[in-house]
Design a protein around this motif. Structure first.
Motif, mmCIF file in Angstrom:
data_model
loop_
_atom_site.group_PDB
_atom_site.id
_atom_site.type_symbol
_atom_site.label_atom_id
_atom_site.label_comp_id
_atom_site.label_asym_id
_atom_site.label_seq_id
_atom_site.Cartn_x
_atom_site.Cartn_y
_atom_site.Cartn_z
ATOM 1 N N ILE A 133 0.827 -1.209 0.000
ATOM 2 C CA ILE A 133 0.000 0.000 0.000
ATOM 3 C C ILE A 133 0.862 1.261 0.000
ATOM 4 O O ILE A 133 1.960 1.287 0.558
ATOM 5 N N ALA A 134 0.344 2.302 -0.636
ATOM 6 C CA ALA A 134 1.053 3.582 -0.681
ATOM 7 C C ALA A 134 0.095 4.757 -0.603
ATOM 8 O O ALA A 134 0.466 5.839 -0.153
ATOM 9 N N GLU A 135 -1.171 4.547 -1.002
ATOM 10 C CA GLU A 135 -2.131 5.650 -1.079
ATOM 11 C C GLU A 135 -3.461 5.232 -0.467
ATOM 12 O O GLU A 135 -3.773 4.033 -0.379
ATOM 13 N N PRO A 136 -4.283 6.222 -0.057
ATOM 14 C CA PRO A 136 -5.627 5.907 0.444
ATOM 15 C C PRO A 136 -6.429 5.137 -0.605
ATOM 16 O O PRO A 136 -6.301 5.377 -1.803
ATOM 17 N N GLY A 137 -7.250 4.192 -0.138
ATOM 18 C CA GLY A 137 -8.067 3.402 -1.045
ATOM 19 C C GLY A 137 -7.413 2.096 -1.445
ATOM 20 O O GLY A 137 -7.943 1.378 -2.292
#
Length: 564
Positions: free
Chosen positions: A83-87
């Motif tokens: 993961i790296a970003e919201p969503g």
């Protein structure tokens, strides 16, 4: 500070709220979720919207791990490797890493036998909440725009954004049911169509199990390849910005002799295009990058021919690449007629030749014994080397991929590029309109050419018979477009029955290429009156005596095909 305190307080209470990726929640600030946590949980008990669109992870709470993953999928979160970003969320063993859209930080949730054992905050955060949500909105709209699930039938293949290719089986209780390998099933809620798209490919796709890492590896590989290509293109264009080449010479006797052999009168647009390109070559050392746009038969090939000879006079080799062997063969015949008596060596390179003949052409190119080469994608093969390539002409440029068109630029950054097209792709038009690529438009029809009359009519044997007889009476020829190989012989028999005296030929993509060339040669030499063909004829084929085109089942054609 207040927002950070509230979120830390929620995390320290061993529970986090996951909000779905919906427009309603995207409009809410993260502070709103923190302040209204208890109200949201209370509303979940009585309101279906909140029941369907939130998920609460709480330490010590019993929760089926597989159902949790399914729920995150239904909430619109995208599964990724890391993961790296919201969503986004990822899964490793019994651990879920998730970046909720309603927090500024990511979290890790550890499961132990279908029970939430631990929740901890990860050192992955966003700097600007507003910018992050705007990015999600753009992604949301883009995915929704490209999802087209109308007319689904059992057995159709669909691509799920997070799980890959599956076979659609049915719609049950407001869910799309997709089947994967070993009878694995995925239920996608109606309303989450943005996660689905139709599979489009020439081969039957391989389907893996839902728990398989194959799809994630595939997505990662595609992303890496895309980034690699983008980086290469950036480097190529950066080098071309500072690259230079020698000035071209003014017109020589050979150029003048070539112009004198042109059997027609040049149109004003043709003359302007030729002069503009000559000016670019003679007065600037910046590599040429220009597109010439014009309908079939408006004289784009003549422009290219004259500029290629000019490149030869400047001491360079020139290459013309075409999307099909038919078009390459037609160009070769044109060049043969025009260059036969001039001191210019030219050749053809395509699959029409034997391997031995191809090897001979490749060797001559490497040694500089051929000045002009006309060919298909074969010219872009790894074994083809030039002694001093200076000009590349791309005919029907919309038929070539970005990687193909940039390959020779990579080899020689000072290469002059001339593209020809009747229907340029949006990327090319954008470059032209942005002044990154120069453009010449040939819109004046050749002398005595009459305006085209287009009639859209119901299918009728009488209409077809009348149109063909009318063309035959004035000594012309006819294209009959029937874009189904399976029934194309039936179409031929129908036309033969309507008008027994006419000579009919048939071409389509499944014929051997030598057979295709022979039929086209017979058609060009008027040995065939009506050519029944698939859309293989769209690739810029220019037979001046063909004045009538009958298109059967026209609504099945794409816009560019219909225009061609």
């Amino acid at each position: 500070m207040k927002e950070q305190f509230k979120q830390s307080k929620i995390a320290s209470c061993d529970k986090i709220l996951i909000a779905s990726v919906t427009p309603y929640f995207l409009e809410r600030g993260n502070l709103w979720f923190a302040e209204n946590l208890e109200k949201i949980l209370d509303a979940k008990k009585s309101q279906s919207f909140f029941e369907d669109n939130i998920l609460l992870f709480e330490r010590g709470r019993a929760m089926n791990f597989s159902q949790a993953l399914r729920k995150l999928d239904e909430l619109g979160y995208e599964i990724v490797q890391s993961i790296a970003e919201p969503g986004e969320f990822s899964r490793r063993g019994g651990t879920i890493d998730i970046f909720p859209l309603n927090y500024n930080n990511a979290f890790r949730i550890d499961f132990n036998n279908n029970q939430i054992e631990n929740i901890e905050q990860l050192p992955i955060a966003i700097a600007d909440e507003k910018e992050a949500k705007e990015k999600i909105k753009r992604k949301f709209k883009k995915q929704k725009l490209f999802s087209d699930l109308k007319g689904l039938k059992p057995g159709d293949y669909l691509v799920h954004l997070d799980h890959g290719v599956g076979k659609f089986t049915d719609i049950k209780e407001n869910y799309y049911v997709l089947e994967y390998a070993q009878s694995d099933k995925l239920y996608v809620p109606i309303g989450l169509e943005r996660k689905l798209s139709r599979y489009v490919g020439f081969q039957t796709p391989l389907i893996s199990r839902l728990s398989s890492p194959v799809w994630q590896k595939t997505k990662r590989k595609v992303k890496e390849e895309t980034e690699k290509l983008a980086k290469e293109l950036l480097e190529i264009y950066a080098r071309r910005e500072i690259a230079t080449r020698p000035y071209y010479l003014p017109d020589t006797e050979i150029d003048i002799a070539l112009t004198d052999t042109f059997p027609y009168t040049e149109t004003p647009d043709q003359i302007q295009a030729i002069e503009d390109i000559k000016k670019d070559l003679e007065t600037s050392q910046i590599p040429l990058d220009r597109i010439v746009c014009g309908d079939v038969g408006f004289g784009k090939t003549e422009v290219a021919l004259r500029i290629m000879v000019k490149a030869v006079n400047a001491g360079f080799q020139a290459a013309l690449i075409c999307p099909t062997t038919i078009l390459a063969s037609q160009h070769f015949q044109t060049f043969e007629k025009r260059l036969g008596k001039l001191p210019v060596k030219f050749g053809l390179l395509s699959r029409l030749q034997t391997k031995k003949e191809q090897q001979g052409i490749v060797q001559k190119l490497k040694q500089g014994q051929i000045d002009i080469i006309i060919g298909t994608h074969r010219v872009l093969s790894n074994d083809v080397e030039f002694k001093n390539l200076g000009l590349l002409v791309i005919d029907d440029e919309q038929r070539f991929g970005v990687k193909q068109k940039e390959k020779l630029k990579k080899i020689r950054t000072s290469l002059d590029i001339l593209s020809l097209s009747a229907t340029p792709i949006p990327r090319t038009l954008y470059l032209a309109l942005s002044s990154l690529k120069k453009i010449s438009v040939i819109q004046t029809p050749p002398l005595y050419r009459q305006p085209i009359k287009t009639l859209v009519l119901p299918w009728s044997e009488k209409t077809i018979k009348t149109a063909i007889n009318k063309e035959m009476k004035r000594g012309g020829q006819v294209y009959y477009l029937h874009n189904r190989v399976e029934t194309i012989e039936t179409a031929k028999e129908l036309l033969q029955g309507l008008i027994p005296k006419i000579k009919i030929g048939v071409i389509h993509g499944r014929l051997r290429e030598k057979e295709l060339i022979k039929i086209m040669d017979d058609f060009g030499n008027k040995k065939i009156d009506v050519l029944v063909a698939t859309t293989i004829i769209e690739n810029g084929l220019d037979v001046p005596n063909v004045n009538t085109l009958i298109v059967a089942d026209a609504p099945r054609l794409g816009l560019a095909q219909a225009y061609q």
